[in-house]
Structures are given as structure tokens and as C-alpha cells.
Design a protein around this motif. Structure first.
Motif, short mmCIF file in Angstrom:
data_model
loop_
_atom_site.label_atom_id
_atom_site.label_comp_id
_atom_site.label_asym_id
_atom_site.label_seq_id
_atom_site.Cartn_x
_atom_site.Cartn_y
_atom_site.Cartn_z
N GLY A 155 0.78 -1.23 0.00
CA GLY A 155 0.00 0.00 0.00
C GLY A 155 0.81 1.28 0.00
N TYR A 156 2.12 1.20 -0.14
CA TYR A 156 2.94 2.40 -0.20
C TYR A 156 3.02 2.88 -1.65
CZ TYR A 156 4.52 1.03 4.45
OH TYR A 156 4.57 0.68 5.76
N ASP A 157 2.97 4.19 -1.84
CA ASP A 157 3.08 4.74 -3.19
C ASP A 157 4.50 4.61 -3.72
OD1 ASP A 157 0.41 5.49 -3.25
OD2 ASP A 157 0.82 7.47 -2.41
N VAL A 158 5.47 4.85 -2.85
CA VAL A 158 6.88 4.80 -3.26
C VAL A 158 7.71 4.07 -2.21
CG1 VAL A 158 6.78 6.93 -4.62
CG2 VAL A 158 7.40 7.04 -2.21
N LEU A 159 8.80 3.50 -2.65
CA LEU A 159 9.74 2.88 -1.71
C LEU A 159 10.64 3.96 -1.10
CD1 LEU A 159 11.05 0.34 -0.45
CD2 LEU A 159 12.55 0.25 -2.44
N THR A 160 11.12 4.86 -1.94
CA THR A 160 12.04 5.91 -1.48
C THR A 160 11.36 7.27 -1.58
OG1 THR A 160 13.86 4.60 -2.37
CG2 THR A 160 14.36 6.88 -1.77
N LYS A 161 11.26 7.96 -0.46
CA LYS A 161 10.65 9.29 -0.46
C LYS A 161 11.55 10.27 -1.21
CE LYS A 161 8.18 8.69 3.85
NZ LYS A 161 8.02 9.13 5.22
N ASP A 162 10.92 11.26 -1.80
CA ASP A 162 11.65 12.28 -2.55
C ASP A 162 12.60 13.04 -1.63
OD1 ASP A 162 10.04 11.55 -4.63
OD2 ASP A 162 8.98 13.45 -4.80
N PHE A 163 13.75 13.43 -2.19
CA PHE A 163 14.62 14.40 -1.53
C PHE A 163 15.27 15.27 -2.58
CE2 PHE A 163 17.23 10.51 -1.69
CZ PHE A 163 18.40 10.95 -2.29
N ARG A 164 15.56 16.50 -2.19
CA ARG A 164 16.11 17.48 -3.12
C ARG A 164 17.54 17.14 -3.54
NH1 ARG A 164 15.91 22.62 -0.12
NH2 ARG A 164 15.33 21.37 1.64
N GLU A 165 17.90 17.70 -4.66
CA GLU A 165 19.23 17.50 -5.22
C GLU A 165 20.30 17.93 -4.22
OE1 GLU A 165 21.28 19.93 -8.60
OE2 GLU A 165 19.98 18.40 -9.51
N GLU A 166 21.32 17.08 -4.08
CA GLU A 166 22.44 17.39 -3.19
C GLU A 166 23.74 17.09 -3.92
OE1 GLU A 166 24.26 16.20 1.19
OE2 GLU A 166 22.27 15.48 0.62
N LYS A 167 24.66 18.03 -3.86
CA LYS A 167 25.97 17.82 -4.48
C LYS A 167 26.91 17.21 -3.43
CE LYS A 167 29.58 19.92 -7.18
NZ LYS A 167 29.52 19.87 -8.60
N ILE A 168 27.60 16.15 -3.83
CA ILE A 168 28.48 15.44 -2.91
C ILE A 168 29.84 16.14 -2.87
CG2 ILE A 168 29.42 13.19 -2.27
CD1 ILE A 168 26.24 13.47 -2.55
N PRO A 169 30.27 16.56 -1.66
CA PRO A 169 31.55 17.29 -1.55
C PRO A 169 32.75 16.39 -1.81
CG PRO A 169 30.56 16.97 0.63
CD PRO A 169 29.59 16.41 -0.37
N PRO A 170 33.90 17.00 -2.10
CA PRO A 170 35.12 16.23 -2.32
C PRO A 170 35.43 15.35 -1.10
CG PRO A 170 35.46 18.52 -2.94
CD PRO A 170 34.11 18.44 -2.27
N GLY A 171 35.91 14.13 -1.38
CA GLY A 171 36.30 13.21 -0.32
C GLY A 171 35.13 12.56 0.39
N HIS A 172 33.93 12.62 -0.19
CA HIS A 172 32.73 12.05 0.43
C HIS A 172 31.97 11.17 -0.56
CE1 HIS A 172 33.61 15.24 3.26
NE2 HIS A 172 32.72 14.71 4.10
N ILE A 173 31.08 10.35 -0.02
CA ILE A 173 30.16 9.55 -0.82
C ILE A 173 28.77 9.64 -0.19
CG2 ILE A 173 31.82 7.90 -1.78
CD1 ILE A 173 31.19 6.01 0.53
N PHE A 174 27.75 9.40 -1.01
CA PHE A 174 26.37 9.39 -0.54
C PHE A 174 25.93 7.94 -0.51
CE2 PHE A 174 21.80 9.83 -0.76
CZ PHE A 174 21.53 11.01 -0.08
N VAL A 175 25.47 7.47 0.64
CA VAL A 175 25.10 6.06 0.81
C VAL A 175 23.65 5.94 1.26
CG1 VAL A 175 27.47 5.35 1.36
CG2 VAL A 175 25.91 5.97 3.22
N MET A 176 23.02 4.81 0.88
CA MET A 176 21.66 4.52 1.31
C MET A 176 21.54 3.01 1.53
SD MET A 176 19.50 6.97 -1.30
CE MET A 176 17.89 6.63 -0.65
N GLY A 177 20.66 2.65 2.47
CA GLY A 177 20.34 1.25 2.64
C GLY A 177 19.32 0.83 1.59
N ASP A 178 19.30 -0.44 1.22
CA ASP A 178 18.34 -0.92 0.23
C ASP A 178 16.92 -0.92 0.79
OD1 ASP A 178 20.49 -1.20 -1.44
OD2 ASP A 178 20.42 -3.40 -1.52
N ASN A 179 16.78 -1.05 2.09
CA ASN A 179 15.47 -0.98 2.75
C ASN A 179 15.20 0.50 3.02
OD1 ASN A 179 13.17 -1.21 4.27
ND2 ASN A 179 14.05 -2.61 5.78
N ARG A 180 14.85 1.22 1.99
CA ARG A 180 14.77 2.68 2.02
C ARG A 180 13.81 3.21 3.07
NH1 ARG A 180 17.08 4.02 -3.06
NH2 ARG A 180 18.93 2.72 -3.06
N ARG A 181 12.81 2.45 3.45
CA ARG A 181 11.83 2.92 4.43
C ARG A 181 12.33 2.72 5.86
NH1 ARG A 181 7.63 4.49 1.86
NH2 ARG A 181 6.16 4.53 3.58
#
Length: 190
Positions: free
Chosen positions: A131-157
Motif C-alpha cells: 500500500g505504499y506509493d513509493v519505496l524511497t521518499k523524494d529528496f532534493r538534489e544534493e551535491k556530494i563534496p570532495p572526499g565524500h560519498i552518498f550512501v543509502m540502505g536498500d530498505n529505504r523505508r
């Protein structure tokens, strides 16, 4: 009588020599194991459900520590990193330094282009069936700074990841998950 004493002394020296050889072999094995565990590979226990269905609570992984001395983390890698002094997290790399990341309508965008996430197909179907519309909720664009990574779990909820804690410094990364080693019926390469 002299012959018997001489024979006993030889046996005693032989036993001491054999014990010394065993001790040296054991010492070398311990040193090699410590070097391998410290610099090459480490076992890791999955604790929690943030990477389901890819990884499940209680599974044991082998993590390559050496890989990121040779190359940088890339999109799709499953990594272990130091989230706090006491706790390590297991997450998937979504974006790397210099990239922009955004989620709209259950679709990942990197640098404005849609990116397929085949590892989420099963979970997206289950979320819609629940009954969920989406698995991953929307989030605004983010630029990843030098020396960093953006990570997410597969179980987004149910994942504490870069959406909450921000981009992760690459120097906090322990290594890349290579394969599941336990339980035996779940052995697989990641």
C-alpha cells in the motif's frame, strides 16, 4: 648405562626441537592472521534490516579492506563504514564526490539523469503491494563534496543513511562487502 643416558638426552633434545618448531609455526600463523584481518579482509556481522532484501540480519560478510587503497568507491558498491566511534554501518554507495543526487517519484537521479537500481525491484513491488506509493521518499538534489560519498540502505523505508547523517567521508570507509559467508544456504557474492 652411558648409552642409555645419551639416547634419553637425544630424545629430549628432539622433543624440545619439535615443540619449538610447532611454536614457531603457530606464532607465524597468528601473525599472518592478524595481518590479513588488519589490512586485507575482515568478517562483518549484519545487524538490522536496513539492507534488506540484499542482506539480512544475522548474515556474515567478508569485507575487502584493501580495495579502496587501489580504487575509489563507486556507485552500487556495498560498503562498511564507521558511522560513530562504536558503530559501523553497511550501506550501498549511491553517488560519489562531485556528483549530484536526487530522488523524485521513486526514481534515482545522478547528475540529472535517471539511474536504474535493479537491486530494488523486488522491494518496490513489495512496497506497492503493502500500500505504499513509493519505496524511497523524494529528496532534493544534493551535491556530494570532495572526499565524500552518498550512501543509502536498500530498505529505504527503514535505513539511517546519508539522507539523515549526510555524505560519508571516504576516510571512514572500512571496505567493500565481497560475499556472504553465513548462513551456508545464503552464500553469495555481492
Amino acid at each position: 648405562m652411558v648409552e642409555e643416558a645419551s639416547s634419553g638426552a637425544k630424545q629430549n633434545r628432539k622433543a624440545k626441537g619439535e615443540a619449538w618448531e610447532w611454536l614457531k609455526a603457530l606464532g607465524i600463523a597468528v601473525i599472518l592472521a592478524l595481518l590479513i584481518r588488519t589490512f586485507l579482509f575482515a568478517p562483518v556481522l549484519v545487524s538490522g534490516s536496513s539492507m534488506m532484501p540484499t542482506l539480512e540480519d544475522g548474515e556474515r560478510l567478508i569485507v575487502s579492506k584493501l580495495i579502496y587503497y587501489i580504487q575509489s568507491p563507486k556507485h552500487g558498491d556495498i560498503i562498511v563504514f564507521h558511522a560513530t566511534e562504536e558503530k559501523d554501518y553497511i550501506k550501498r554507495v549511491i553517488a560519489t564526490e562531485g556528483q549530484t543526487v536526487e530522488y523524485r517519484n521513486d526514481q534515482l537521479y545522478i547528475d540529472g539523469k535517471p539511474v536504474d537500481e535493479p537491486y530494488l525491484q523486488q522491494y518496490k513491488k513489495e512496497a506497492k503491494a503493502a500500500g505504499y506509493d513509493v519505496l524511497t521518499k523524494d529528496f532534493r538534489e544534493e551535491k556530494i563534496p570532495p572526499g565524500h560519498i552518498f550512501v543509502m540502505g536498500d530498505n529505504r523505508r527503514n535505513s539511517t543513511d546519508s539522507r539523515m547523517i549526510g555524505p560519508v567521508p571516504v576516510n571512514k570507509v572500512v571496505g567493500r562487502s565481497e560475499f556472504v559467508i553465513w548462513p551456508l544456504n545464503k552464500i553469495k557474492f555481492n
